[in-house]
Design an enzyme around this catalytic site. Structure first.
Site, short mmCIF file in Angstrom:
data_model
loop_
_atom_site.label_atom_id
_atom_site.label_comp_id
_atom_site.label_asym_id
_atom_site.label_seq_id
_atom_site.Cartn_x
_atom_site.Cartn_y
_atom_site.Cartn_z
N GLU A 67 51.80 70.54 -0.18
CA GLU A 67 52.11 69.49 1.18
C GLU A 67 51.30 70.03 2.39
OE1 GLU A 67 56.41 69.39 2.44
OE2 GLU A 67 55.72 68.46 4.07
N HIS A 106 48.61 69.54 4.83
CA HIS A 106 48.35 68.20 5.91
C HIS A 106 46.88 68.16 6.39
CE1 HIS A 106 52.41 67.08 5.84
NE2 HIS A 106 52.69 68.12 6.08
N HIS A 143 57.95 62.29 1.41
CA HIS A 143 57.72 62.89 2.77
C HIS A 143 58.39 62.43 3.96
CE1 HIS A 143 55.13 64.51 6.01
NE2 HIS A 143 55.29 65.64 5.33
N ASP A 181 52.52 74.04 4.07
CA ASP A 181 52.75 73.04 5.24
C ASP A 181 51.96 73.18 6.09
OD1 ASP A 181 53.90 70.81 6.66
OD2 ASP A 181 55.86 71.60 6.72
#
Ligand SMILES: *[C@@H]1O[C@H](CO)[C@@H](O)[C@H](O)[C@H]1NC(C)=O
Ligand SMILES: *[C@@H]1O[C@H](CO)[C@@H](O)[C@H](O)[C@H]1NC(C)=O
Ligand SMILES: *[C@@H]1O[C@H](CO)[C@@H](O)[C@H](O)[C@H]1NC(C)=O
Ligand SMILES: *[C@@H]1O[C@H](CO)[C@@H](O)[C@H](O)[C@H]1NC(C)=O
Ligand SMILES: *[C@@H]1O[C@H](CO)[C@@H](O)[C@H](O)[C@H]1NC(C)=O
Length: 387
Positions: free
Chosen positions: A61, A63, A228, A349
């Protein structure tokens, strides 16, 4: 320089153990080497504590942005659909500078022994676009761009990407998912929570029958969905009045997507598509904690929803979670107890969180080597069918 505080095991507990286990020096030595939870209270640079680095970790995950619309904010920007700003300017500036900087990202991955990042847009991604025509065009554009940037760039062996799906038009989204998975080579499907339908308070959940055509394609392609998070629609923000920061990543994201996941379980779509694999971030957005309570109450209301089974049945069959943004052994243990070691996958993250902070936290926790390797990379390789 970031203030770094080491939270040691309470010394009061050590003394008797050392006194009474002199015949067992191994135990004492292990105690002294117990992994420490490390708390940092401001931005980077972060700490590095020697541990036993696990090589080849995969994070799911992670970004990035794109050149068409903001990777982290709703287009068009509407108050209360974007995460409220953090007040630590150094943090926001740092996150922005890292979002699209591949070399800095790879350096952070190297420092944390993360060999691969699967990149994804921030909340709400393409799902927040009000204009259906634009969202549909944008999906193809950003999927091609992500492939070009991350699958063919100078560090292509270090990245994969999640395909964006413009569920504003589920029929086109199904076709684009198939194209994205087969041609640009995206790994699977990213669904950013509910989808806007023309305006900020007009929203459609994944379990809406209009999305059947899309879910049928997901099932046919046998790719997981990364469900998400995003902020609740503006007309659902009353509870956050006076504390708007809570509507975003500290709490509201999880409340919104946790409820969305429950809707999917209750709706019966998992009876229609029994093989769907749905991935949630953040150790399951609270659900490992809440499932027993939910089940305890719903056993008195088994006819109140269309699904054929209890929710635990779907939770254990169709759901997977990542550890993104979680740095608590207790929460990880609860998640493992809830879902088992084949359904939990490491994530960071980045750049909202720190590769070294979370990667080395994971390296240092006590767990069987087999389980640790599954969580660090094997499960992701199997579930995402990574190269
Ligand atoms: C982990 O990363 C460090 C820093 O890049 C490197 O020196 C070390 O060899 C790596 N360890 C493993 C087990 O991959
Ligand atoms: C959005 O929020 C800003 C600052 O909080 C405020 O000044 C502005 O009037 C708001 N806009 C709308 C359309 O509510
Ligand atoms: C929606 O997007 C399409 C494609 O970009 C554009 O042609 C159209 O004008 C947009 N509609 C509105 C109402 O903005
Ligand atoms: C989306 O909005 C349009 C226009 O208001 C409406 O006709 C359509 O039924 C909506 N779709 C869903 C799934 O609610
Ligand atoms: C849910 O249903 C399954 C059978 O489908 C059963 O084995 C299980 O005990 C139930 N779990 C709960 C928490 O009710």
């Amino acid at each position: 320089m970031a203030a770094v505080k080491l939270r040691n095991k309470p010394s009061v507990g050590w003394l008797p153990l050392i006194l009474f286990s002199t015949s067992n020096l191994t135990t004492t030595a292990q105690l002294v080497d117990l992994p420490q939870e490390v708390v940092i209270n401001s931005g980077r640079p972060t700490f590095y504590t020697p541990g036993s680095p696990l090589s080849g970790k995969i994070a799911l995950e992670e970004h990035v942005g794109n050149t068409l619309f903001s990777g982290v904010y709703t287009p068009p920007p509407v108050n209360f659909t974007n995460e409220p700003a953090f007040d630590l300017a150094i943090y926001d500036a740092d996150v922005s500078s890292r979002l699209n900087d591949i070399d800095t990202r790879v350096a952070a991955m190297n420092a944390a022994n993360i060999s691969m990042s699967v990149v994804i847009f921030g909340a709400p991604g393409i799902h927040g676009i009000f204009n259906t025509t634009f969202a549909t065009i944008a999906a193809t554009y950003v999927n091609d761009e992500a492939a070009q940037t991350y699958n063919h760039g100078s560090h292509s062996s270090r990245f994969d990407f999640w395909c964006s799906n413009a569920l504003q038009d589920p029929i086109s989204a199904a076709a684009e998912l198939e194209r994205c998975v087969k041609h640009p080579g995206g790994v699977d499907s990213f669904v950013g929570g509910y989808t806007n339908n023309g305006s900020e308070n007009s929203i459609i959940s994944l379990d809406d029958p209009v999305n059947d055509v899309f879910l049928a394609k997901v099932a046919e392609l046998d790719v997981p969905i990364h469900l998400h998070l995003r902020e609740a629609a503006p007309n659902q923000h009353r509870v956050y009045q006076d504390y708007s920061i809570m509507a975003g990543s500290p709490w509201g994201f999880a409340a919104e997507i946790g409820a969305h996941a429950l809707r999917i379980m209750m709706s019966g779509v998992l009876d229609t598509y029994p093989n769907l694999k749905i991935i949630l971030g953040h150790c399951g957005e609270g659900l490992p904690f809440f499932m027993p309570r939910i089940e305890s109450r719903l056993r008195h209301a088994i006819h109140s929803y269309p699904a054929k089974q209890n929710l635990t049945y779907y939770w254990n069959r169709n759901f997977y979670v990542t550890t993104s943004g979680i740095q608590s052994k207790a929460v990880l243990d609860l998640t493992l107890a809830s879902l088992g070691e084949d359904r939990v996958m490491l994530s960071v993250d980045y750049p909202f969180e720190d590769d070294v902070e979370l990667g080395t936290w994971f390296d240092r926790i006590e767990m069987s080597v087999g389980a640790k390797e599954k969580i660090a990379s094997e499960n992701a390789r199997n579930i995402l069918k990574l190269r």
